[in-house]
Design a protein around this motif. Sequence first.
Motif, PDB file in Angstrom:
ATOM      1  N   LYS A  67       0.836  -1.201   0.000  1.00 61.78           N
ATOM      2  CA  LYS A  67       0.000   0.000   0.000  1.00 61.78           C
ATOM      3  C   LYS A  67       0.870   1.250   0.000  1.00 61.78           C
ATOM      4  O   LYS A  67       1.912   1.296   0.657  1.00 61.78           O
ATOM      5  CB  LYS A  67      -0.901   0.038   1.246  1.00 61.78           C
ATOM      6  CG  LYS A  67      -1.940  -1.058   1.346  1.00 61.78           C
ATOM      7  CD  LYS A  67      -2.791  -0.842   2.595  1.00 61.78           C
ATOM      8  CE  LYS A  67      -3.842  -1.921   2.768  1.00 61.78           C
ATOM      9  NZ  LYS A  67      -4.695  -1.677   3.952  1.00 61.78           N
ATOM     10  N   ASP A  68       0.421   2.270  -0.744  1.00 61.14           N
ATOM     11  CA  ASP A  68       1.096   3.554  -0.684  1.00 61.14           C
ATOM     12  C   ASP A  68       0.880   4.177   0.691  1.00 61.14           C
ATOM     13  O   ASP A  68      -0.130   3.923   1.353  1.00 61.14           O
ATOM     14  CB  ASP A  68       0.567   4.498  -1.763  1.00 61.14           C
ATOM     15  CG  ASP A  68       0.985   4.057  -3.164  1.00 61.14           C
ATOM     16  OD1 ASP A  68       1.638   3.006  -3.286  1.00 61.14           O
ATOM     17  OD2 ASP A  68       0.649   4.772  -4.128  1.00 61.14           O
ATOM     18  N   ARG A  97      -5.734   0.457  -0.776  1.00 60.07           N
ATOM     19  CA  ARG A  97      -4.530   0.857  -1.513  1.00 60.07           C
ATOM     20  C   ARG A  97      -3.637   1.831  -0.745  1.00 60.07           C
ATOM     21  O   ARG A  97      -2.524   2.115  -1.199  1.00 60.07           O
ATOM     22  CB  ARG A  97      -4.929   1.491  -2.851  1.00 60.07           C
ATOM     23  CG  ARG A  97      -5.726   0.563  -3.756  1.00 60.07           C
ATOM     24  CD  ARG A  97      -4.933  -0.676  -4.145  1.00 60.07           C
ATOM     25  NE  ARG A  97      -3.730  -0.328  -4.862  1.00 60.07           N
ATOM     26  CZ  ARG A  97      -3.671  -0.102  -6.175  1.00 60.07           C
ATOM     27  NH1 ARG A  97      -4.770  -0.195  -6.909  1.00 60.07           N
ATOM     28  NH2 ARG A  97      -2.535   0.191  -6.765  1.00 60.07           N
ATOM     29  N   TYR A  98      -4.127   2.356   0.376  1.00 54.29           N
ATOM     30  CA  TYR A  98      -3.336   3.322   1.129  1.00 54.29           C
ATOM     31  C   TYR A  98      -3.283   2.928   2.598  1.00 54.29           C
ATOM     32  O   TYR A  98      -4.233   2.371   3.147  1.00 54.29           O
ATOM     33  CB  TYR A  98      -3.929   4.729   1.027  1.00 54.29           C
ATOM     34  CG  TYR A  98      -3.766   5.382  -0.325  1.00 54.29           C
ATOM     35  CD1 TYR A  98      -2.572   6.004  -0.679  1.00 54.29           C
ATOM     36  CD2 TYR A  98      -4.812   5.389  -1.254  1.00 54.29           C
ATOM     37  CE1 TYR A  98      -2.423   6.614  -1.920  1.00 54.29           C
ATOM     38  CE2 TYR A  98      -4.675   5.987  -2.493  1.00 54.29           C
ATOM     39  CZ  TYR A  98      -3.464   6.600  -2.819  1.00 54.29           C
ATOM     40  OH  TYR A  98      -3.326   7.201  -4.043  1.00 54.29           O
ATOM     41  N   GLN A  99      -2.163   3.250   3.244  1.00 53.29           N
ATOM     42  CA  GLN A  99      -2.034   3.151   4.691  1.00 53.29           C
ATOM     43  C   GLN A  99      -1.723   4.551   5.224  1.00 53.29           C
ATOM     44  O   GLN A  99      -1.009   5.328   4.580  1.00 53.29           O
ATOM     45  CB  GLN A  99      -0.931   2.177   5.073  1.00 53.29           C
ATOM     46  CG  GLN A  99       0.437   2.492   4.473  1.00 53.29           C
ATOM     47  CD  GLN A  99       1.436   1.384   4.677  1.00 53.29           C
ATOM     48  OE1 GLN A  99       1.539   0.828   5.753  1.00 53.29           O
ATOM     49  NE2 GLN A  99       2.174   1.061   3.625  1.00 53.29           N
ATOM     50  N   PHE A 100      -2.280   4.876   6.373  1.00 53.01           N
ATOM     51  CA  PHE A 100      -2.130   6.214   6.932  1.00 53.01           C
ATOM     52  C   PHE A 100      -1.152   6.183   8.102  1.00 53.01           C
ATOM     53  O   PHE A 100      -1.299   5.390   9.029  1.00 53.01           O
ATOM     54  CB  PHE A 100      -3.493   6.760   7.383  1.00 53.01           C
ATOM     55  CG  PHE A 100      -4.398   7.091   6.228  1.00 53.01           C
ATOM     56  CD1 PHE A 100      -4.439   8.366   5.699  1.00 53.01           C
ATOM     57  CD2 PHE A 100      -5.197   6.117   5.642  1.00 53.01           C
ATOM     58  CE1 PHE A 100      -5.259   8.670   4.622  1.00 53.01           C
ATOM     59  CE2 PHE A 100      -6.016   6.396   4.566  1.00 53.01           C
ATOM     60  CZ  PHE A 100      -6.049   7.682   4.062  1.00 53.01           C
ATOM     61  N   LEU A 112      -9.334  15.653  -1.242  1.00 52.88           N
ATOM     62  CA  LEU A 112      -8.204  14.761  -0.983  1.00 52.88           C
ATOM     63  C   LEU A 112      -8.486  13.356  -1.521  1.00 52.88           C
ATOM     64  O   LEU A 112      -7.592  12.699  -2.073  1.00 52.88           O
ATOM     65  CB  LEU A 112      -7.907  14.703   0.514  1.00 52.88           C
ATOM     66  CG  LEU A 112      -6.732  13.812   0.930  1.00 52.88           C
ATOM     67  CD1 LEU A 112      -5.452  14.208   0.189  1.00 52.88           C
ATOM     68  CD2 LEU A 112      -6.516  13.874   2.438  1.00 52.88           C
ATOM     69  N   LYS A 113      -9.729  12.903  -1.394  1.00 48.70           N
ATOM     70  CA  LYS A 113     -10.079  11.586  -1.932  1.00 48.70           C
ATOM     71  C   LYS A 113      -9.865  11.563  -3.445  1.00 48.70           C
ATOM     72  O   LYS A 113      -9.326  10.591  -3.993  1.00 48.70           O
ATOM     73  CB  LYS A 113     -11.523  11.231  -1.581  1.00 48.70           C
ATOM     74  CG  LYS A 113     -11.940   9.853  -2.095  1.00 48.70           C
ATOM     75  CD  LYS A 113     -13.384   9.549  -1.781  1.00 48.70           C
ATOM     76  CE  LYS A 113     -13.619   9.340  -0.304  1.00 48.70           C
ATOM     77  NZ  LYS A 113     -14.990   8.827  -0.025  1.00 48.70           N
ATOM     78  N   ARG A 151      -4.279   8.931  -8.324  1.00 48.74           N
ATOM     79  CA  ARG A 151      -2.943   8.330  -8.373  1.00 48.74           C
ATOM     80  C   ARG A 151      -2.988   6.839  -8.668  1.00 48.74           C
ATOM     81  O   ARG A 151      -1.954   6.236  -8.987  1.00 48.74           O
ATOM     82  CB  ARG A 151      -2.225   8.530  -7.031  1.00 48.74           C
ATOM     83  CG  ARG A 151      -2.004   9.966  -6.631  1.00 48.74           C
ATOM     84  CD  ARG A 151      -1.318  10.054  -5.279  1.00 48.74           C
ATOM     85  NE  ARG A 151       0.068   9.589  -5.344  1.00 48.74           N
ATOM     86  CZ  ARG A 151       0.498   8.437  -4.888  1.00 48.74           C
ATOM     87  NH1 ARG A 151      -0.366   7.592  -4.322  1.00 48.74           N
ATOM     88  NH2 ARG A 151       1.772   8.086  -4.973  1.00 48.74           N
ATOM     89  N   LEU A 152      -4.148   6.218  -8.530  1.00 45.99           N
ATOM     90  CA  LEU A 152      -4.244   4.770  -8.638  1.00 45.99           C
ATOM     91  C   LEU A 152      -4.436   4.339 -10.088  1.00 45.99           C
ATOM     92  O   LEU A 152      -4.995   5.089 -10.900  1.00 45.99           O
ATOM     93  CB  LEU A 152      -5.411   4.248  -7.799  1.00 45.99           C
ATOM     94  CG  LEU A 152      -5.343   4.552  -6.300  1.00 45.99           C
ATOM     95  CD1 LEU A 152      -6.590   4.011  -5.611  1.00 45.99           C
ATOM     96  CD2 LEU A 152      -4.086   3.956  -5.682  1.00 45.99           C
TER      97      LEU A 152
END
Length: 591
Positions: A299-300, A331-334, A570-571, A577-578
Motif C-alpha cells: 500500500k502507498d 490501496r493506502y495506509q495512513f 483529498l479523496k 494516483r491509482l
Amino acid sequence: MPALAACLLVAGCQTLGLDRDDRMTVSTRIDGLRLPARPWATTREVISMLGLEEACSSSGPICADAILDASDPMRPGVRLIAAADVLFLHGRAATGDARTQALTRCGILTHRYLFGPNLPGRFGPLDARSQMALRLHNACTSGLVQDVVDRPQAIAWRVDERRFPRSAVERLELAAALRPKGLRTRQIKDGIGAPAVAFGRTEEAVGAFPAQPFALPVTVQLVVDAEGNASLLATDASREASVATVFGDIPLARDLSAAYASAAIAFEEELDMWRLLRGAPDGDGEPQIRLLAPIDYHKDVVLLVHGFASSPMTWANMVNELLGDPRISDRYQFWLARYPTGLPFLVNRQGLARTITDFRERGRLSPYHPQPPMVIVGHSMGGVLTRLLVTESGTALWDAAFTVPPDALQADAADIEAARGLFMFEPLEGVDDVVLIAAPHRGSLMAEGMMARLVRRFIGGPRDVLDYLVRMTLGHPGQVQPEVRDNYLAGGPDSLATLSPAQPVSRAASELPTAPGVGVHSIIGILDPEDAARGDGVVSLQSASWPDGAEYRVRGGHDLQTLPETITVLKRILLARLPVSQPTPQPATAE
C-alpha cells in the motif's frame, strides 16, 4: 486559555471520545439490529412439528439435541438452524462455561450450514433460513469474542501472524461495544464475522516507531477444523476481504471507526496538543510516526503532518471517512506524524526528514524490498513543513542567516556541521505527491498580533536545540546576518516567530521551489467569497497559494482539514494516483 488561544490562532481543535455499551446490549445486537429474545417463528414451527414442546421447555442444550436427533424426515438444514437458534438463546442467558459451550455449538452448526457441502434442506442465499444462519453465526461469534474479553481462556483464539504477532495482542474487544464520539460517520461493512479491535503494545522500536500501545481493526471469524473443533481467528481488517461459502463469496464484516477512534484517543492521551506545544515529545525533541495498522508494503503511504498547537487528533474525521472507502483503505495506509510544535519549523523539518528516512529504512522487509510511494499531507504549519520536505535549499537559507559561506565560517566544526544540517538540505526521496492544506508559505500576520504574543508566553522554547547558533553568534557576530543576530543570541526563534512574514529565513524559505517530479496540490480556504484575498481568515490567499501544481479552493476557515469538502478533494487526489483497474479483494482463510 492559552491552549484555546492557540487553537483559534492556527491549528483548530478536535476531540474524540469513546463510550462502551454494556455486555447485554452487545450480545443481542448484530448488524445494528436487536435480535429477538425468543426463538424465531421458524424455530417454533420446527419444535411444534417435531412434537418437542416438553423437551424444549427446560433446557436449551437438551432442546437442541432433541431437534437434531428426532426420528423424523425433516431435512437436516432446517434442523441445524432451529437448534442453533435455541443454543444462541440459551448461551445469551447463561454464564461461564455453559454460555461458551452453547455459543460454540451454535457457531459450529451455523458454520456447517454456511460452509459444509451436501446439506439437504439448505436453500439459496435469500432464503429466510439462510439469512438466519448468517445472523446467528455472527451473533454466536460475537458472543464468543465477548467471552474472550471477560475470560481470555474461554475459547482458543489466535491472530493472523502475517500481520501482527499474537504475543503483542493483549486483548480483543468487540467493535459493537465501542461507540466513538466526535466522528461524523461510522465506517462499517456488514458481512460474515465479528468486527473487533485488537489492543496491545509493541515492545521493540522500529526506526522512530517506539514501543507503544496500538488498537487495530480486526475481523474475528469462527473457524472449525477437520475434527469439528472450533476456535476464533482475528485477521487484519484494514483491507477488504471475503470468504468462500456455499452461497458464494461473502465479505468479511469490519468496523474501521472503532479501531481508529481507540488508537487516536490513545495517542492523544499519551501526548496531547498542549504538551506538544509546551515542549518536546518524550523528552528528546524527535518527531515520531504513529501507525493505524501494521505496515503494508503493498500500500502507498499517506503521511499526515498536523499544524501548530495541534496533534494527530486533528485528522480524526478525515482519516475515518477516507478509510470508509475501500478504494482508499485497500490501496493506502495512513501514518500520523507527531512533532513538538513549539520548535522552529526548520528544526522540525530536519527532525521529520530524519525520522521518516530512519523509519522507512529500518522497517523495510529487506534491503532489496522497494519502499512504497509516499504522499505527504500537511495542514497549516504542517503544510509548510511538508513543502520543505520536498525542497532543495541550496544556499538560500544559509545566506539569509549568515554573511559568509560554510567553508569560510569561523566556529567549532561541530557547530558548523549542525548549522549546515539545519539550513542546507536535499528533498526527501520516495515522495510522489504533497497536499498542502491552508499552508502559510509566506507567513501569517496573526503570528505577529496580540493573540500570538499571548500564546508565545506559553510556548516551550527551543531550549538547547539551537545552542550552536548562540555560540556562533557570540563568537563571531559579524558572520551572522544583522536581522537575525539578536534573535540567535536569545536562543533562536520559536515556531510562531518563524511563521511571521518578516522573519528573514522564513522569507527565503518561501521562495524555494519544490523538487521536480513531485505533484503539488494546494487546498486553500476562502472564508468570504466577497473578500477572497483574505483567505481563510488566518492565512491569506497570497500566502496559501503556491505557483506550482493544482489549486483547490474550499469555502471555509482555517480548519479546512475537518471539512467534508476538503476530504472530498483529498479523496479525488488519492484516487487519481491509482491505476484504472482496481485489484479484487483478497480472499480470507475460512477453515
